[in-house]
Motif scaffolding. Structure first.
Motif, PDB file in Angstrom:
ATOM      1  N   VAL A  55       0.855  -1.186   0.000  1.00 55.84           N
ATOM      2  CA  VAL A  55       0.000   0.000   0.000  1.00 55.84           C
ATOM      3  C   VAL A  55       0.889   1.234   0.000  1.00 55.84           C
ATOM      4  CG1 VAL A  55      -1.835   1.251   1.196  1.00 55.84           C
ATOM      5  CG2 VAL A  55      -1.743  -1.257   1.334  1.00 55.84           C
ATOM      6  N   LYS A  56       0.767   2.053  -1.039  1.00 52.60           N
ATOM      7  CA  LYS A  56       1.534   3.303  -1.130  1.00 52.60           C
ATOM      8  C   LYS A  56       0.733   4.470  -0.566  1.00 52.60           C
ATOM      9  CE  LYS A  56       4.933   4.156  -2.653  1.00 52.60           C
ATOM     10  NZ  LYS A  56       6.103   4.421  -1.832  1.00 52.60           N
ATOM     11  N   GLU A  57      -0.536   4.584  -0.958  1.00 51.47           N
ATOM     12  CA  GLU A  57      -1.407   5.653  -0.484  1.00 51.47           C
ATOM     13  C   GLU A  57      -2.812   5.099  -0.317  1.00 51.47           C
ATOM     14  OE1 GLU A  57      -1.402   9.158  -2.945  1.00 51.47           O
ATOM     15  OE2 GLU A  57       0.774   9.109  -3.167  1.00 51.47           O
ATOM     16  N   GLY A  58      -3.525   5.585   0.681  1.00 54.20           N
ATOM     17  CA  GLY A  58      -4.901   5.154   0.899  1.00 54.20           C
ATOM     18  C   GLY A  58      -4.988   4.007   1.887  1.00 54.20           C
ATOM     19  N   ILE A  76      -7.841  -3.422   8.401  1.00 55.00           N
ATOM     20  CA  ILE A  76      -7.752  -2.241   7.551  1.00 55.00           C
ATOM     21  C   ILE A  76      -6.271  -1.909   7.429  1.00 55.00           C
ATOM     22  CG2 ILE A  76      -8.338   0.184   7.219  1.00 55.00           C
ATOM     23  CD1 ILE A  76     -10.802  -1.586   7.135  1.00 55.00           C
ATOM     24  N   LEU A  77      -5.754  -1.943   6.199  1.00 55.15           N
ATOM     25  CA  LEU A  77      -4.335  -1.691   5.957  1.00 55.15           C
ATOM     26  C   LEU A  77      -4.124  -0.244   5.559  1.00 55.15           C
ATOM     27  CD1 LEU A  77      -3.588  -4.897   3.876  1.00 55.15           C
ATOM     28  CD2 LEU A  77      -3.358  -4.569   6.335  1.00 55.15           C
ATOM     29  N   GLN A  78      -2.931   0.261   5.821  1.00 54.89           N
ATOM     30  CA  GLN A  78      -2.592   1.640   5.503  1.00 54.89           C
ATOM     31  C   GLN A  78      -1.229   1.692   4.820  1.00 54.89           C
ATOM     32  OE1 GLN A  78      -2.274   3.891   9.179  1.00 54.89           O
ATOM     33  NE2 GLN A  78      -2.147   1.970  10.296  1.00 54.89           N
ATOM     34  N   PRO A  79      -0.795   2.875   4.384  1.00 57.68           N
ATOM     35  CA  PRO A  79       0.483   2.958   3.666  1.00 57.68           C
ATOM     36  C   PRO A  79       1.628   2.269   4.412  1.00 57.68           C
ATOM     37  CG  PRO A  79      -0.660   5.031   3.484  1.00 57.68           C
ATOM     38  CD  PRO A  79      -1.456   4.189   4.465  1.00 57.68           C
ATOM     39  N   GLY A  80       2.397   1.490   3.636  1.00 55.68           N
ATOM     40  CA  GLY A  80       3.511   0.736   4.194  1.00 55.68           C
ATOM     41  C   GLY A  80       3.177  -0.716   4.464  1.00 55.68           C
ATOM     42  N   ASP A  81       1.878  -1.050   4.490  1.00 53.57           N
ATOM     43  CA  ASP A  81       1.486  -2.429   4.766  1.00 53.57           C
ATOM     44  C   ASP A  81       1.619  -3.300   3.522  1.00 53.57           C
ATOM     45  OD1 ASP A  81       0.939  -2.132   7.443  1.00 53.57           O
ATOM     46  OD2 ASP A  81      -1.202  -1.799   7.160  1.00 53.57           O
ATOM     47  N   VAL A  82       1.820  -4.583   3.757  1.00 54.79           N
ATOM     48  CA  VAL A  82       1.989  -5.597   2.713  1.00 54.79           C
ATOM     49  C   VAL A  82       0.825  -6.570   2.821  1.00 54.79           C
ATOM     50  CG1 VAL A  82       3.487  -7.436   1.867  1.00 54.79           C
ATOM     51  CG2 VAL A  82       4.488  -5.417   2.961  1.00 54.79           C
ATOM     52  N   PHE A  83       0.294  -6.993   1.670  1.00 55.11           N
ATOM     53  CA  PHE A  83      -0.758  -8.006   1.693  1.00 55.11           C
ATOM     54  C   PHE A  83      -0.766  -8.754   0.380  1.00 55.11           C
ATOM     55  CE2 PHE A  83      -2.795  -4.479  -0.375  1.00 55.11           C
ATOM     56  CZ  PHE A  83      -3.737  -5.024  -1.220  1.00 55.11           C
ATOM     57  N   GLY A  84      -1.535  -9.826   0.348  1.00 60.29           N
ATOM     58  CA  GLY A  84      -1.683 -10.607  -0.874  1.00 60.29           C
ATOM     59  C   GLY A  84      -2.155 -11.996  -0.562  1.00 60.29           C
ATOM     60  N   GLN A  85      -2.561 -12.682  -1.595  1.00 56.08           N
ATOM     61  CA  GLN A  85      -3.087 -14.031  -1.431  1.00 56.08           C
ATOM     62  C   GLN A  85      -2.052 -14.988  -0.864  1.00 56.08           C
ATOM     63  OE1 GLN A  85      -6.069 -15.162  -1.704  1.00 56.08           O
ATOM     64  NE2 GLN A  85      -7.206 -13.710  -2.919  1.00 56.08           N
ATOM     65  N   CYS A  86      -0.773 -14.676  -1.022  1.00 53.53           N
ATOM     66  CA  CYS A  86       0.265 -15.566  -0.506  1.00 53.53           C
ATOM     67  C   CYS A  86       0.226 -15.655   1.013  1.00 53.53           C
ATOM     68  CB  CYS A  86       1.646 -15.103  -0.956  1.00 53.53           C
ATOM     69  SG  CYS A  86       2.089 -13.495  -0.299  1.00 53.53           S
ATOM     70  N   CYS A 103     -11.099   5.901   0.250  1.00 52.73           N
ATOM     71  CA  CYS A 103     -10.597   6.837  -0.756  1.00 52.73           C
ATOM     72  C   CYS A 103      -9.888   6.058  -1.866  1.00 52.73           C
ATOM     73  CB  CYS A 103      -9.632   7.836  -0.119  1.00 52.73           C
ATOM     74  SG  CYS A 103      -8.197   7.062   0.671  1.00 52.73           S
ATOM     75  N   GLU A 104      -9.449   6.783  -2.892  1.00 47.68           N
ATOM     76  CA  GLU A 104      -8.624   6.168  -3.925  1.00 47.68           C
ATOM     77  C   GLU A 104      -7.368   5.610  -3.263  1.00 47.68           C
ATOM     78  OE1 GLU A 104      -7.713   7.923  -8.073  1.00 47.68           O
ATOM     79  OE2 GLU A 104      -6.041   8.529  -6.781  1.00 47.68           O
ATOM     80  N   THR A 105      -6.940   4.451  -3.715  1.00 44.61           N
ATOM     81  CA  THR A 105      -5.797   3.770  -3.119  1.00 44.61           C
ATOM     82  C   THR A 105      -4.773   3.463  -4.194  1.00 44.61           C
ATOM     83  OG1 THR A 105      -7.215   2.818  -1.414  1.00 44.61           O
ATOM     84  CG2 THR A 105      -5.108   1.735  -1.795  1.00 44.61           C
ATOM     85  N   ILE A 106      -3.506   3.720  -3.881  1.00 43.62           N
ATOM     86  CA  ILE A 106      -2.420   3.429  -4.816  1.00 43.62           C
ATOM     87  C   ILE A 106      -1.592   2.285  -4.246  1.00 43.62           C
ATOM     88  CG2 ILE A 106      -0.371   4.329  -5.979  1.00 43.62           C
ATOM     89  CD1 ILE A 106      -1.687   7.113  -5.800  1.00 43.62           C
ATOM     90  N   LEU A 107      -1.385   1.273  -5.076  1.00 37.82           N
ATOM     91  CA  LEU A 107      -0.673   0.061  -4.675  1.00 37.82           C
ATOM     92  C   LEU A 107       0.489  -0.194  -5.618  1.00 37.82           C
ATOM     93  CD1 LEU A 107      -3.883  -2.092  -4.537  1.00 37.82           C
ATOM     94  CD2 LEU A 107      -2.727  -1.166  -2.542  1.00 37.82           C
ATOM     95  N   CYS A 108       1.452  -0.916  -5.130  1.00 37.65           N
ATOM     96  CA  CYS A 108       2.509  -1.446  -5.971  1.00 37.65           C
ATOM     97  C   CYS A 108       2.362  -2.955  -5.906  1.00 37.65           C
ATOM     98  CB  CYS A 108       3.868  -0.998  -5.462  1.00 37.65           C
ATOM     99  SG  CYS A 108       5.208  -1.498  -6.547  1.00 37.65           S
ATOM    100  N   ALA A 109       2.215  -3.592  -7.055  1.00 37.34           N
ATOM    101  CA  ALA A 109       1.993  -5.035  -7.110  1.00 37.34           C
ATOM    102  C   ALA A 109       3.171  -5.745  -7.744  1.00 37.34           C
ATOM    103  CB  ALA A 109       0.724  -5.341  -7.899  1.00 37.34           C
ATOM    104  N   PHE A 110       3.565  -6.839  -7.130  1.00 37.40           N
ATOM    105  CA  PHE A 110       4.638  -7.672  -7.645  1.00 37.40           C
ATOM    106  C   PHE A 110       4.109  -9.063  -7.918  1.00 37.40           C
ATOM    107  CE2 PHE A 110       6.775  -4.473  -5.109  1.00 37.40           C
ATOM    108  CZ  PHE A 110       7.831  -4.119  -5.909  1.00 37.40           C
ATOM    109  N   THR A 111       4.502  -9.640  -9.037  1.00 36.81           N
ATOM    110  CA  THR A 111       4.172 -11.019  -9.336  1.00 36.81           C
ATOM    111  C   THR A 111       5.181 -11.915  -8.655  1.00 36.81           C
ATOM    112  OG1 THR A 111       3.262 -10.357 -11.467  1.00 36.81           O
ATOM    113  CG2 THR A 111       3.798 -12.687 -11.193  1.00 36.81           C
ATOM    114  N   LEU A 112       4.670 -12.924  -7.957  1.00 39.73           N
ATOM    115  CA  LEU A 112       5.564 -13.838  -7.226  1.00 39.73           C
ATOM    116  C   LEU A 112       5.988 -14.989  -8.132  1.00 39.73           C
ATOM    117  CD1 LEU A 112       3.606 -14.024  -3.890  1.00 39.73           C
ATOM    118  CD2 LEU A 112       5.527 -12.575  -4.452  1.00 39.73           C
TER     119      LEU A 112
END
Length: 112
Positions: A55-58, A76-86, A103-112
């Protein structure tokens, strides 16, 4: 140290802030940003099993839908938190969702 304790070490550690512009280019991170409108689903149920999100923003609401269709909020996750199906238990994936919250949320997603 169990898996839950290991995840606590990762959480709230926004390593993306420490990357230089060259690092972003090398890692091709700019092409992995996701902008989710308020209340948009990032994933629902067993989709995108190979993604790890930062989570980058939101805010992101992580929850589950029970057999009666009731929404159960886990976190409820906030900026800096990590999540995913893994991070889910493989036998407990039915109805799991991640949704942009408040609000609008900006994420950075990585393929594992």
């Amino acid at each position: 140290m169990d898996a839950q304790d290991q995840m606590l070490i990762i959480r709230r550690n926004d390593f993306l802030d420490k990357l230089t512009p060259d690092n972003y280019e090398t890692l091709n991170i700019l092409h992995n940003y996701i902008i989710a409108d308020k209340d948009a689903y990032i994933y629902f149920d067993a989709q995108f099993l190979n993604k790890l999100y930062f989570v980058k923003e939101g805010f992101v609401k992580i929850g589950n839908v029970d057999e009666e269709g009731n929404e159960l909020i886990k976190e409820i996750l906030q900026p800096g938190d990590v999540f995913g199906q893994c991070m889910l238990e493989r036998n407990n994936m039915n109805g799991e969702f991640a949704q942009a919250h408040k609000c609008e949320t900006i994420l950075c997603a990585f393929t594992l």
